[in-house]
Design a protein around this motif. Structure first.
Motif, PDB file in Angstrom:
ATOM      1  N   GLU A   5       5.210 -13.096  -4.402  1.00  0.00           N
ATOM      2  CA  GLU A   5       5.122 -12.201  -3.247  1.00  0.00           C
ATOM      3  C   GLU A   5       3.970 -11.220  -3.413  1.00  0.00           C
ATOM      4  O   GLU A   5       3.238 -10.932  -2.463  1.00  0.00           O
ATOM      5  N   ALA A   6       3.780 -10.716  -4.625  1.00  0.00           N
ATOM      6  CA  ALA A   6       2.654  -9.808  -4.881  1.00  0.00           C
ATOM      7  C   ALA A   6       1.335 -10.519  -4.604  1.00  0.00           C
ATOM      8  O   ALA A   6       0.435  -9.945  -3.971  1.00  0.00           O
ATOM      9  N   THR A   7       1.226 -11.757  -5.038  1.00  0.00           N
ATOM     10  CA  THR A   7       0.017 -12.534  -4.805  1.00  0.00           C
ATOM     11  C   THR A   7      -0.226 -12.725  -3.311  1.00  0.00           C
ATOM     12  O   THR A   7      -1.345 -12.535  -2.816  1.00  0.00           O
ATOM     13  N   ARG A   8       0.827 -13.069  -2.586  1.00  0.00           N
ATOM     14  CA  ARG A   8       0.710 -13.276  -1.138  1.00  0.00           C
ATOM     15  C   ARG A   8       0.269 -11.994  -0.447  1.00  0.00           C
ATOM     16  O   ARG A   8      -0.617 -12.002   0.416  1.00  0.00           O
ATOM     17  N   GLN A   9       0.846 -10.880  -0.843  1.00  0.00           N
ATOM     18  CA  GLN A   9       0.493  -9.603  -0.233  1.00  0.00           C
ATOM     19  C   GLN A   9      -0.959  -9.221  -0.534  1.00  0.00           C
ATOM     20  O   GLN A   9      -1.665  -8.695   0.330  1.00  0.00           O
ATOM     21  N   LEU A  10      -1.412  -9.472  -1.747  1.00  0.00           N
ATOM     22  CA  LEU A  10      -2.800  -9.153  -2.087  1.00  0.00           C
ATOM     23  C   LEU A  10      -3.775 -10.031  -1.305  1.00  0.00           C
ATOM     24  O   LEU A  10      -4.838  -9.561  -0.882  1.00  0.00           O
ATOM     25  N   GLU A  11      -3.419 -11.299  -1.110  1.00  0.00           N
ATOM     26  CA  GLU A  11      -4.273 -12.167  -0.293  1.00  0.00           C
ATOM     27  C   GLU A  11      -4.345 -11.652   1.147  1.00  0.00           C
ATOM     28  O   GLU A  11      -5.413 -11.660   1.767  1.00  0.00           O
ATOM     29  N   ALA A  12      -3.217 -11.171   1.669  1.00  0.00           N
ATOM     30  CA  ALA A  12      -3.207 -10.606   3.024  1.00  0.00           C
ATOM     31  C   ALA A  12      -4.063  -9.343   3.082  1.00  0.00           C
ATOM     32  O   ALA A  12      -4.798  -9.129   4.053  1.00  0.00           O
ATOM     33  N   ALA A  13      -3.989  -8.532   2.044  1.00  0.00           N
ATOM     34  CA  ALA A  13      -4.789  -7.298   1.998  1.00  0.00           C
ATOM     35  C   ALA A  13      -6.280  -7.615   1.973  1.00  0.00           C
ATOM     36  O   ALA A  13      -7.072  -6.945   2.657  1.00  0.00           O
ATOM     37  N   ILE A  14      -6.648  -8.622   1.212  1.00  0.00           N
ATOM     38  CA  ILE A  14      -8.063  -9.025   1.159  1.00  0.00           C
ATOM     39  C   ILE A  14      -8.530  -9.449   2.542  1.00  0.00           C
ATOM     40  O   ILE A  14      -9.606  -9.050   3.007  1.00  0.00           O
ATOM     41  N   HIS A  15      -7.719 -10.255   3.204  1.00  0.00           N
ATOM     42  CA  HIS A  15      -8.077 -10.713   4.557  1.00  0.00           C
ATOM     43  C   HIS A  15      -8.238  -9.525   5.511  1.00  0.00           C
ATOM     44  O   HIS A  15      -9.242  -9.429   6.232  1.00  0.00           O
ATOM     45  N   ASP A  16      -7.261  -8.632   5.500  1.00  0.00           N
ATOM     46  CA  ASP A  16      -7.310  -7.490   6.410  1.00  0.00           C
ATOM     47  C   ASP A  16      -8.488  -6.576   6.102  1.00  0.00           C
ATOM     48  O   ASP A  16      -9.113  -6.031   7.023  1.00  0.00           O
ATOM     49  N   ALA A  17      -8.831  -6.422   4.835  1.00  0.00           N
ATOM     50  CA  ALA A  17      -9.990  -5.597   4.475  1.00  0.00           C
ATOM     51  C   ALA A  17     -11.284  -6.227   4.979  1.00  0.00           C
ATOM     52  O   ALA A  17     -12.180  -5.525   5.468  1.00  0.00           O
ATOM     53  N   ALA A  41      -0.865  -1.352   3.727  1.00  0.00           N
ATOM     54  CA  ALA A  41       0.551  -1.700   3.643  1.00  0.00           C
ATOM     55  C   ALA A  41       0.762  -2.911   2.731  1.00  0.00           C
ATOM     56  O   ALA A  41       1.715  -2.948   1.941  1.00  0.00           O
ATOM     57  N   ALA A  42      -0.129  -3.881   2.821  1.00  0.00           N
ATOM     58  CA  ALA A  42      -0.017  -5.072   1.970  1.00  0.00           C
ATOM     59  C   ALA A  42      -0.239  -4.724   0.504  1.00  0.00           C
ATOM     60  O   ALA A  42       0.460  -5.226  -0.380  1.00  0.00           O
ATOM     61  N   VAL A  43      -1.189  -3.853   0.222  1.00  0.00           N
ATOM     62  CA  VAL A  43      -1.430  -3.420  -1.164  1.00  0.00           C
ATOM     63  C   VAL A  43      -0.201  -2.674  -1.691  1.00  0.00           C
ATOM     64  O   VAL A  43       0.234  -2.893  -2.826  1.00  0.00           O
ATOM     65  N   ASP A  44       0.368  -1.808  -0.869  1.00  0.00           N
ATOM     66  CA  ASP A  44       1.570  -1.079  -1.286  1.00  0.00           C
ATOM     67  C   ASP A  44       2.726  -2.041  -1.576  1.00  0.00           C
ATOM     68  O   ASP A  44       3.458  -1.869  -2.555  1.00  0.00           O
ATOM     69  N   ALA A  45       2.889  -3.062  -0.744  1.00  0.00           N
ATOM     70  CA  ALA A  45       3.945  -4.047  -0.959  1.00  0.00           C
ATOM     71  C   ALA A  45       3.698  -4.838  -2.245  1.00  0.00           C
ATOM     72  O   ALA A  45       4.640  -5.126  -2.997  1.00  0.00           O
ATOM     73  N   ALA A  46       2.453  -5.171  -2.515  1.00  0.00           N
ATOM     74  CA  ALA A  46       2.121  -5.893  -3.750  1.00  0.00           C
ATOM     75  C   ALA A  46       2.417  -5.023  -4.964  1.00  0.00           C
ATOM     76  O   ALA A  46       2.981  -5.499  -5.960  1.00  0.00           O
ATOM     77  N   GLU A  47       2.053  -3.752  -4.890  1.00  0.00           N
ATOM     78  CA  GLU A  47       2.317  -2.836  -6.005  1.00  0.00           C
ATOM     79  C   GLU A  47       3.813  -2.727  -6.256  1.00  0.00           C
ATOM     80  O   GLU A  47       4.271  -2.745  -7.404  1.00  0.00           O
ATOM     81  N   ASN A  48       4.588  -2.662  -5.198  1.00  0.00           N
ATOM     82  CA  ASN A  48       6.037  -2.583  -5.346  1.00  0.00           C
ATOM     83  C   ASN A  48       6.595  -3.855  -5.988  1.00  0.00           C
ATOM     84  O   ASN A  48       7.458  -3.777  -6.864  1.00  0.00           O
ATOM     85  N   ALA A  49       6.103  -5.004  -5.582  1.00  0.00           N
ATOM     86  CA  ALA A  49       6.572  -6.272  -6.156  1.00  0.00           C
ATOM     87  C   ALA A  49       6.255  -6.342  -7.647  1.00  0.00           C
ATOM     88  O   ALA A  49       7.085  -6.791  -8.444  1.00  0.00           O
ATOM     89  N   VAL A  50       5.081  -5.872  -8.045  1.00  0.00           N
ATOM     90  CA  VAL A  50       4.720  -5.879  -9.471  1.00  0.00           C
ATOM     91  C   VAL A  50       5.611  -4.891 -10.231  1.00  0.00           C
ATOM     92  O   VAL A  50       6.092  -5.187 -11.331  1.00  0.00           O
ATOM     93  N   ARG A  51       5.864  -3.722  -9.642  1.00  0.00           N
ATOM     94  CA  ARG A  51       6.722  -2.737 -10.296  1.00  0.00           C
ATOM     95  C   ARG A  51       8.125  -3.300 -10.513  1.00  0.00           C
ATOM     96  O   ARG A  51       8.714  -3.133 -11.587  1.00  0.00           O
TER      97      ARG A  51
END
Length: 71
Positions: A5-17, A41-51
């Motif tokens: 999920e963290a990986t998916r969220q980071l990929e979404a963040a890259i796209h949105d950026a 929001a995607a970066v925050d979700a990725a950080e939460n998943a890693v935590r």
């Protein structure tokens, strides 16, 4: 949550950026702003998943990736 999920969220963040970057170049500032917010929001979700994954690892007693104990 998982690291997948963290990986998916980071990929979404890259796209949105990237979308935000392109929108700024096109002077579409409202769309750029929206894309920046969704990227954040995607970066925050990725950080939460890693935590959560780190906490689960600590709770299970798995020390892989942990700093060596030099006592």
């Amino acid at each position: 949550m998982s690291l997948d999920e963290a990986t998916r969220q980071l990929e979404a963040a890259i796209h949105d950026a990237r979308v935000a970057f392109d929108c700024i170049a096109l002077d579409e500032l409202e769309r750029a702003h929206t894309s920046v917010i969704t990227a954040r929001a995607a970066v925050d979700a990725a950080e939460n998943a890693v935590r959560v994954a780190l906490r689960e690892r600590e709770d299970s007693g798995d020390r892989d990736g942990a700093a060596p104990d030099h006592r």
